[in-house]
Scaffold this motif. Structure first.
Motif, PDB file in Angstrom:
ATOM      1  N   GLN A  18       0.831  -1.210   0.000  1.00  0.00           N
ATOM      2  CA  GLN A  18       0.000   0.000   0.000  1.00  0.00           C
ATOM      3  C   GLN A  18       0.864   1.259   0.000  1.00  0.00           C
ATOM      4  N   ASN A  19       1.921   1.252   0.805  1.00  0.00           N
ATOM      5  CA  ASN A  19       2.791   2.428   0.888  1.00  0.00           C
ATOM      6  C   ASN A  19       3.656   2.593  -0.360  1.00  0.00           C
ATOM      7  N   LEU A  20       4.031   1.499  -0.987  1.00  0.00           N
ATOM      8  CA  LEU A  20       4.785   1.595  -2.240  1.00  0.00           C
ATOM      9  C   LEU A  20       3.926   2.250  -3.325  1.00  0.00           C
ATOM     10  N   TYR A  21       2.648   1.890  -3.377  1.00  0.00           N
ATOM     11  CA  TYR A  21       1.758   2.514  -4.345  1.00  0.00           C
ATOM     12  C   TYR A  21       1.578   4.006  -4.055  1.00  0.00           C
ATOM     13  N   ALA A  22       1.734   4.408  -2.802  1.00  0.00           N
ATOM     14  CA  ALA A  22       1.575   5.814  -2.431  1.00  0.00           C
ATOM     15  C   ALA A  22       2.807   6.652  -2.786  1.00  0.00           C
ATOM     16  N   GLU A  23       3.923   5.997  -3.096  1.00  0.00           N
ATOM     17  CA  GLU A  23       5.131   6.723  -3.480  1.00  0.00           C
ATOM     18  C   GLU A  23       4.920   7.400  -4.837  1.00  0.00           C
ATOM     19  N   GLN A  24       5.800   8.349  -5.159  1.00  0.00           N
ATOM     20  CA  GLN A  24       5.626   9.133  -6.374  1.00  0.00           C
ATOM     21  C   GLN A  24       6.392   8.602  -7.584  1.00  0.00           C
ATOM     22  N   ASP A  25       7.137   7.500  -7.428  1.00  0.00           N
ATOM     23  CA  ASP A  25       7.940   7.006  -8.539  1.00  0.00           C
ATOM     24  C   ASP A  25       7.385   5.687  -9.084  1.00  0.00           C
ATOM     25  N   LEU A  26       7.550   5.505 -10.389  1.00  0.00           N
ATOM     26  CA  LEU A  26       7.035   4.331 -11.089  1.00  0.00           C
ATOM     27  C   LEU A  26       7.682   3.044 -10.586  1.00  0.00           C
ATOM     28  N   GLU A  27       8.981   3.113 -10.235  1.00  0.00           N
ATOM     29  CA  GLU A  27       9.699   1.918  -9.782  1.00  0.00           C
ATOM     30  C   GLU A  27       9.029   1.314  -8.542  1.00  0.00           C
ATOM     31  N   SER A  28       8.614   2.148  -7.609  1.00  0.00           N
ATOM     32  CA  SER A  28       7.932   1.664  -6.408  1.00  0.00           C
ATOM     33  C   SER A  28       6.621   0.981  -6.761  1.00  0.00           C
ATOM     34  N   HIS A  29       5.906   1.529  -7.717  1.00  0.00           N
ATOM     35  CA  HIS A  29       4.639   0.931  -8.147  1.00  0.00           C
ATOM     36  C   HIS A  29       4.887  -0.427  -8.811  1.00  0.00           C
ATOM     37  N   GLN A  30       5.940  -0.521  -9.613  1.00  0.00           N
ATOM     38  CA  GLN A  30       6.266  -1.786 -10.266  1.00  0.00           C
ATOM     39  C   GLN A  30       6.677  -2.841  -9.242  1.00  0.00           C
ATOM     40  N   LEU A  31       7.387  -2.409  -8.214  1.00  0.00           N
ATOM     41  CA  LEU A  31       7.778  -3.338  -7.160  1.00  0.00           C
ATOM     42  C   LEU A  31       6.542  -3.833  -6.402  1.00  0.00           C
ATOM     43  N   ALA A  32       5.609  -2.928  -6.135  1.00  0.00           N
ATOM     44  CA  ALA A  32       4.356  -3.327  -5.479  1.00  0.00           C
ATOM     45  C   ALA A  32       3.592  -4.339  -6.332  1.00  0.00           C
ATOM     46  N   ASP A  33       3.599  -4.144  -7.641  1.00  0.00           N
ATOM     47  CA  ASP A  33       2.962  -5.102  -8.556  1.00  0.00           C
ATOM     48  C   ASP A  33       3.614  -6.481  -8.435  1.00  0.00           C
ATOM     49  N   ALA A  34       4.939  -6.485  -8.363  1.00  0.00           N
ATOM     50  CA  ALA A  34       5.667  -7.749  -8.240  1.00  0.00           C
ATOM     51  C   ALA A  34       5.344  -8.443  -6.931  1.00  0.00           C
ATOM     52  N   MET A  35       5.217  -7.674  -5.848  1.00  0.00           N
ATOM     53  CA  MET A  35       4.878  -8.252  -4.543  1.00  0.00           C
ATOM     54  C   MET A  35       3.471  -8.846  -4.566  1.00  0.00           C
ATOM     55  N   LYS A  36       2.536  -8.171  -5.210  1.00  0.00           N
ATOM     56  CA  LYS A  36       1.175  -8.696  -5.300  1.00  0.00           C
ATOM     57  C   LYS A  36       1.152  -9.986  -6.124  1.00  0.00           C
ATOM     58  N   LYS A  37       1.975 -10.036  -7.167  1.00  0.00           N
ATOM     59  CA  LYS A  37       1.991 -11.193  -8.062  1.00  0.00           C
ATOM     60  C   LYS A  37       2.439 -12.462  -7.352  1.00  0.00           C
ATOM     61  N   ILE A  38       3.472 -12.371  -6.515  1.00  0.00           N
ATOM     62  CA  ILE A  38       3.978 -13.589  -5.889  1.00  0.00           C
ATOM     63  C   ILE A  38       3.084 -14.094  -4.766  1.00  0.00           C
ATOM     64  N   LYS A  39       2.122 -13.279  -4.351  1.00  0.00           N
ATOM     65  CA  LYS A  39       1.209 -13.688  -3.293  1.00  0.00           C
ATOM     66  C   LYS A  39      -0.112 -14.233  -3.826  1.00  0.00           C
ATOM     67  N   LYS A  40      -0.250 -14.264  -5.165  1.00  0.00           N
ATOM     68  CA  LYS A  40      -1.503 -14.761  -5.755  1.00  0.00           C
ATOM     69  C   LYS A  40      -1.617 -16.277  -5.561  1.00  0.00           C
TER      70      LYS A  40
END
Length: 205
Positions: A183-205
């Motif tokens: 949640q906090n990574l998505y709140a960051e202002q840079d695309l890299e943080s958002h991509q990392l959050a996407d990766a974290m969500k993916k491995i928990k599916k």
């Protein structure tokens, strides 16, 4: 590469997908004990016997290609999304860290023949151009331009002999902390943080 057990990735399919998605890598060889590195697009290809090869090319003026014959082993580094993780995102006192995805490939490097280089370049153009509205494929480029460009590059191939893959994505954190980090990574202002959050969500599916 040091990989704690929480973060080690062994699935060949998963690693292959990661490399295909993050194919701008770094090739490292040595000259008289000193590391030399070049950052270039690379192509992962499957051989006839389920083995894998990485192909690419460097400028003729780049002295690294002259180390290919003398180097016992080359290292390819692929880097995925990475970002700072604040310990304020945890439910308990701890220190901040950095999350990332990375793959290291080891293998013997060899110089390609002209025909092999042409095939490698044809495949690379297809990967990056075929989906575009006006793709620039090998057969669409004038022979004179191709021949001139070929004189300025050296192609290489590495047979994959060892793979080391690490996804440091807070797998060692509690479920609540894990969700809060995303949640906090998505709140960051840079695309890299958002991509990392996407990766974290993916491995928990």
């Amino acid at each position: 590469m040091y990989i704690p057990k929480y973060f080690k990735v062994t699935s060949v399919k998963e690693i292959e997908e990661f490399i295909q998605k993050n194919s701008f890598g770094t090739i490292v060889t040595t000259k008289q004990g000193r590391p030399i590195a070049t950052h270039i697009p690379l192509l992962l290809e499957k051989g006839e016997r389920d083995d894998y090869y990485i192909t690419g090319h460097v400028a003729y003026g780049n002295p690294q290609w002259r180390t290919f014959k003398e180097s016992q082993e080359a290292l390819i580094i692929y880097q995925g999304p990475h970002a700072y993780v604040s310990s304020s995102w945890y439910s308990h006192e701890n220190v901040p860290t950095w999350n990332y995805q990375a793959v290291h490939i080891y293998g013997k490097v060899e110089v390609l023949s002209q025909d092999e280089l042409k095939k490698s370049l044809t495949n690379m153009l297809y990967k990056y151009e075929s989906h575009r509205e006006n793709p620039i494929l090998w057969e669409k480029i004038s022979p004179n331009l191709l021949e001139a460009e070929l004189r300025g590059i050296v192609g290489f191939r590495i047979k994959v002999q060892e793979i080391q893959a690490a996804y440091k994505l807070s797998q060692n954190r509690s479920e609540d902390d894990y969700k809060n980090i995303i949640q906090n990574l998505y709140a960051e202002q840079d695309l890299e943080s958002h991509q990392l959050a996407d990766a974290m969500k993916k491995i928990k599916k």
